[in-house]
Design a protein around this motif. Sequence first.
Motif, PDB file in Angstrom:
ATOM      1  N   VAL A 294       0.733  -1.289   0.068  1.00 20.03           N
ATOM      2  CA  VAL A 294      -0.061   0.049  -0.693  1.00 20.03           C
ATOM      3  C   VAL A 294       0.929   1.326   0.149  1.00 20.03           C
ATOM      4  N   ASP A 295       0.582   2.490  -0.723  1.00 16.46           N
ATOM      5  CA  ASP A 295       1.329   3.446  -1.300  1.00 16.46           C
ATOM      6  C   ASP A 295       0.790   5.117   0.328  1.00 16.46           C
ATOM      7  N   LEU A 296       1.256   4.346   1.134  1.00 17.33           N
ATOM      8  CA  LEU A 296       0.111   5.472   2.203  1.00 17.33           C
ATOM      9  C   LEU A 296       1.240   5.740   3.186  1.00 17.33           C
ATOM     10  N   SER A 297       2.734   5.293   2.979  1.00 22.19           N
ATOM     11  CA  SER A 297       3.608   6.810   3.931  1.00 22.19           C
ATOM     12  C   SER A 297       3.780   7.370   3.628  1.00 22.19           C
ATOM     13  N   GLY A 298       4.150   7.834   2.178  1.00 23.95           N
ATOM     14  CA  GLY A 298       5.117   8.738   1.494  1.00 23.95           C
ATOM     15  C   GLY A 298       5.050   7.540   0.359  1.00 23.95           C
ATOM     16  N   TYR A 299       5.955   6.598   0.612  1.00 25.27           N
ATOM     17  CA  TYR A 299       6.975   5.787  -0.283  1.00 25.27           C
ATOM     18  C   TYR A 299       5.704   4.978  -1.180  1.00 25.27           C
ATOM     19  N   ASP A 300       6.356   4.750  -2.196  1.00 23.72           N
ATOM     20  CA  ASP A 300       5.028   3.853  -2.863  1.00 23.72           C
ATOM     21  C   ASP A 300       5.687   2.640  -3.384  1.00 23.72           C
TER      22      ASP A 300
END
Length: 399
Positions: A294-300
């Motif tokens: 998932v792309d939720l941390s600022g990094y994909d």
Amino acid sequence: MRLKLLHFFRSFNEFGHAETFLKLHTFSPFVPVVSSLSAHTEHTKLATFTRLPSGSWRAQVRRKGRYIGETFAYREDARRWATEAERTIDQGKAPKTTRIADKTTFGHLIDLHIEDLNDVAKPIGRTKLEALKLLRMGLGGKKYAELDRKTVIEFGRLRAKGGTGPVTLGMYVGYIKTVLEHANAVHEIETTVEPVEQARLALKHLGLIGKSQERDRRPTEDELERLFAYFDANSRLTIPMSRIIRFAIATAMRQDEICRVTWEDYNPHAKTLLIKDRKDPRSKYGNDQRIPLVDLSGYDPIELIEEQRAFRSNESNRIFAYNGKSAGMAFYRAANDLEIEDLTFHDMRHEGTSRLFEAGLQIPEVALITGHKDWKMLKRYTHLKAEHLHAILARRSAA
């Protein structure tokens, strides 16, 4: 003819009960009698000795509900072992095979523990194996029967003086108990763990054994940017540390997990990644977990994986085909050179977990990514920043 046969058997000591044997058999010619010598069984009051076709002897003892058997090259060795086994049973103790009988030191029990787990295809992990090696050096020469409370306490004091922390020392004492319990449960070797428990309690009262201090260290954005700039400017570094750090934050994976996953583990259509034998306090072998990317941390994480395709080689099928220890050491050196205090690669797992909560995920959803089995363990990796709570509540209200 009968006397000659009896004399023949006695002279070669093939049977201890030649007369009984003759009474039970009717002979016509002499040849059939001789051919039956290739394999036979002799009974004593308690033991049974069987001559195997290979020429070796199988000794078996059955007494008072116990059974034990072993094979020897010579009958006399089998007889001596059986006599000792009978005596041991009569004393109310468990008889031992020759493989176990010579195990007298704690070091022997450690080796036995390692061998047994390897035999059942459950090899010991790197951390535990290193701990057992240290225990073998420190306590291996001690007779396991002499491994008392005082000995374990002295070992604990010595390790603490050498810099061993409370958690690590508790782990060492726990492995002492595990080895003794294994020897008793699997091989009926008479050991006791009560002195070890008493020593653990004493070391706990002395403050030498205790729980770890929960880390709440998270990297700042400035620290991360400095690290990325440091690694990107180092042309001699073959490990793409900036990408690995971003991936660690995006997935909350450990450094060894990152360096183990293969292209077959990656499913770009389902946007998932399979992590095999993931670390678990009970048993990591077979603990395979498929996590969502998932792309939720600022990094994909998917974008970071796809960037690695350009570096894919025929020599390794791993996505990040680098040594996990080397990555950890590179991170340590960079933090040291940049004078970033008290920051480790493992803190990236803390950072990634915290960012998932700050993105609004619930406990079960975060656990699906991090692999934690319960909230008690998961919260150790969760360090929410107060300013992010307002954004989380706002998103929930909007939903």
